[in-house]
Write an enzyme that holds these catalytic residues in place. Structure first.
Site, PDB file in Angstrom:
ATOM      1  N   GLU A 228      33.251  43.642  47.808  1.00 13.40           N
ATOM      2  CA  GLU A 228      33.963  43.170  46.619  1.00 13.40           C
ATOM      3  C   GLU A 228      34.122  41.667  46.850  1.00 13.40           C
ATOM      4  OE1 GLU A 228      36.199  41.716  44.512  1.00 13.40           O
ATOM      5  OE2 GLU A 228      37.963  42.816  45.215  1.00 13.40           O
ATOM      6  N   CYS A 262      40.205  37.428  42.687  1.00 17.19           N
ATOM      7  CA  CYS A 262      38.773  37.467  42.386  1.00 17.19           C
ATOM      8  C   CYS A 262      38.572  37.690  40.895  1.00 17.19           C
ATOM      9  CB  CYS A 262      38.088  38.523  43.225  1.00 17.19           C
ATOM     10  SG  CYS A 262      39.021  40.031  43.312  1.00 17.19           S
TER      11      CYS A 262
HETATM   12  O1  LIG Z   1      41.442  39.498  44.134  1.00 15.51           O
HETATM   13  C1  LIG Z   1      41.076  40.599  43.740  1.00 15.51           C
HETATM   14  C2  LIG Z   1      42.007  41.703  43.355  1.00 15.51           C
HETATM   15  C3  LIG Z   1      42.725  41.396  42.117  1.00 15.51           C
HETATM   16  C4  LIG Z   1      43.544  42.567  41.644  1.00 15.51           C
HETATM   17  O2  LIG Z   1      43.820  43.494  42.417  1.00 15.51           O
HETATM   18  O3  LIG Z   1      43.905  42.592  40.467  1.00 15.51           O
END
Ligand SMILES: O=CCCC(=O)O
Length: 456
Positions: A228, A262
């Site tokens: 990921e 992310c």
């Molecule tokens: O950074 C990635 C995860 C973001 C989230 O869990 O909404």
């Protein structure tokens, strides 16, 4: 990189930790393997009790754990508390649903019978980032522990106290030593561990560079991996969108967690009919926010995770401006101690500029005005990333049609991208492969074993 807590609010070192020796790592892998030999046959109901205990401890210790997150990576305290709640709900979700997810899957055959049975495979190594230090771990630990695997976690080097706290919570919840193991390790050691035959799967959330070296180590040793990685999510606003709702979501989607997710809404793409109005409202909401200590409840702009992170953002923004982009808001470091950067909006970004191509992991919105829906889709897809994204329109059929043309692993209609225990999470293109969360998340590291019964 040293394993240490440095408070990004003032850049002061708080505590540092020693990397584990090769002997300690060996002893921990041996313990995890020994525990796996028992855990793989423990009934799902028992596994479920452990995760419910973990969730309940998280909820009880929320205040203290949230402070640890804020101390180590600077998240605003209310958002740290929300992360602990979310994390508890991930453990509860798998505790409550794994039995169903792991049921045998019958296959229709012309003769006799056949079904697929999900069986555990062993030790999974998880390499996790600092941006959601509890929740990122939960997304790998919860499904795998429920599936009968055991977990070893190499956490980011700037959140060692969070890393230790998670292991301690598992112990407090009654986990046998080896079900959940924290590893204090530097990144170069991961490739060595990947060679160990007792480690059977590897999962990483992090940068493209880290993902590619983990995938290389996994591939070389014929182990499955889930990656990921980064994202530069498009946030498309069509002319028939509810403007206020879209603006509110853009603010939260881009600036929540100080833009360090992310799936942050990194590229705001608005059709020209409403672009100016949108930009005006967007800027207004981001102006005059209270900057300060992330432990204080009324602070709206806290530090980034580290000085290094703030410097990287500064560099990316400066290069983009130098290449001709315009600054509508912010654009520089905040003149005070700590890893601060102003909430920033950039416009007039063109292909070839840093902000057009790179992921900016901080509070910087790249704003694009496009002619129409077609141009919005083309721009959204002109990226090496393919993680998440959003489409805003009051015409749901139209929004679904647009969503289906965007090359990402997730699209959210009329809301910003965010993870939830019951929704699959993951990307395509250079954002990685495999899925976390939901039923799909528990399927990544199980042996999907065919059992065929002949009637001949
Ligand atoms: O950074 C990635 C995860 C973001 C989230 O869990 O909404």
């Amino acid at each position: 990189m040293a394993i240490q807590t440095i408070n990004p609010y003032n850049n002061k070192e708080v505590k540092s930790f020693e990397e584990f020796s090769a002997e300690t790592v060996e002893q921990k892998i041996a313990q995890a393997d020994q525990t796996y030999q028992v855990w793989k046959s423990v009934p799902v109901k028992e596994r479920s009790k452990l995760l419910m205990n973990v969730a309940s401890i998280l909820r009880k210790r929320k205040e203290e754990l949230a402070k640890l997150i804020t101390l180590e990576m600077g998240k605003l305290i209310a958002q740290s508390e929300a992360e602990i709640d979310m994390c508890a709900s991930v453990y509860e979700y798998y505790a409550q649903n794994a039995a169903t997810f792991l049921e045998d899957k019958p296959i229709e055959v012309k003769d006799g019978k056949a079904f697929v049975r999900y069986t555990p495979i062993g030790i999974i190594l998880a390499v996790e980032p600092w941006n959601y230090p509890f929740n990122q771990v939960a997304r790998v630990a919860a499904p795998n522990i429920m599936a009968g695997n055991v977990i070893m976690v190499k956490h980011a080097s700037n959140v060692p106290q969070c890393a230790q706290a998670i292991e301690e919570i598992f112990r407090q919840a009654g986990a046998k030593e080896g079900i959940y193991t924290n590893l204090f390790l530097s990144n170069p050691k991961i490739a060595k561990i990947a060679e160990d035959p007792r480690i059977v799967g590897m999962s990483l959330t992090g940068s493209e560079k880290a993902g590619s070296s983990l995938a290389e180590a996994a591939g070389k040793n014929l182990k499955k991996s889930v990656l990921e990685l980064g994202g530069s999510d498009p946030f498309i606003v069509l002319e028939d969108a509810d403007l206020d709702k879209a603006v509110q979501n853009a603010v939260k989607g881009r600036f929540g967690n100080m833009g360090q997710a992310c799936t942050s809404s990194k590229r705001i793409i608005v059709v020209e009919e409403i672009a100016d109005k949108f930009l005006e409202k967007f800027k207004e909401k981001l102006t005059g926010l209270k900057i300060g200590d992330p432990m204080e409840r009324d602070t709206q702009v806290g530090p980034l995770s580290s000085e290094e992170a703030a410097k990287k953002i500064e560099e990316q923004v400066n290069e983009t401006i130098k290449a001709g982009a315009k600054v509508v808001l912010g654009g520089k470091r905040i003149a005070r101690e700590g890893a601060f950067f102003e909430p920033t909006i950039l416009t007039d970004i063109k292909p070839g500029m840093v902000a057009y191509h790179e992921e900016i992991f901080g509070p910087v919105a790249s704003f694009y005005k496009v002619k129409d829906e077609k141009e919005a889709i083309a721009l959204a897809n002109d990226s090496t990333f393919g993680l998440g994204g959003s489409v805003f329109s009051q015409n749901i059929d139209r929004a679904i049609e647009v969503a289906s043309q965007i090359e990402t692993g997730m699209i959210f209609i009329n809301e910003h991208a965010a993870s939830r225990p019951d929704l699959p999470f993951g990307g395509t293109k250079r954002s990685g492969y495999g899925r976390e969360l939901s039923e799909l998340g528990i399927e990544e590291f199980v042996n999907k074993k065919l059992i065929r019964i002949s009637d001949r």
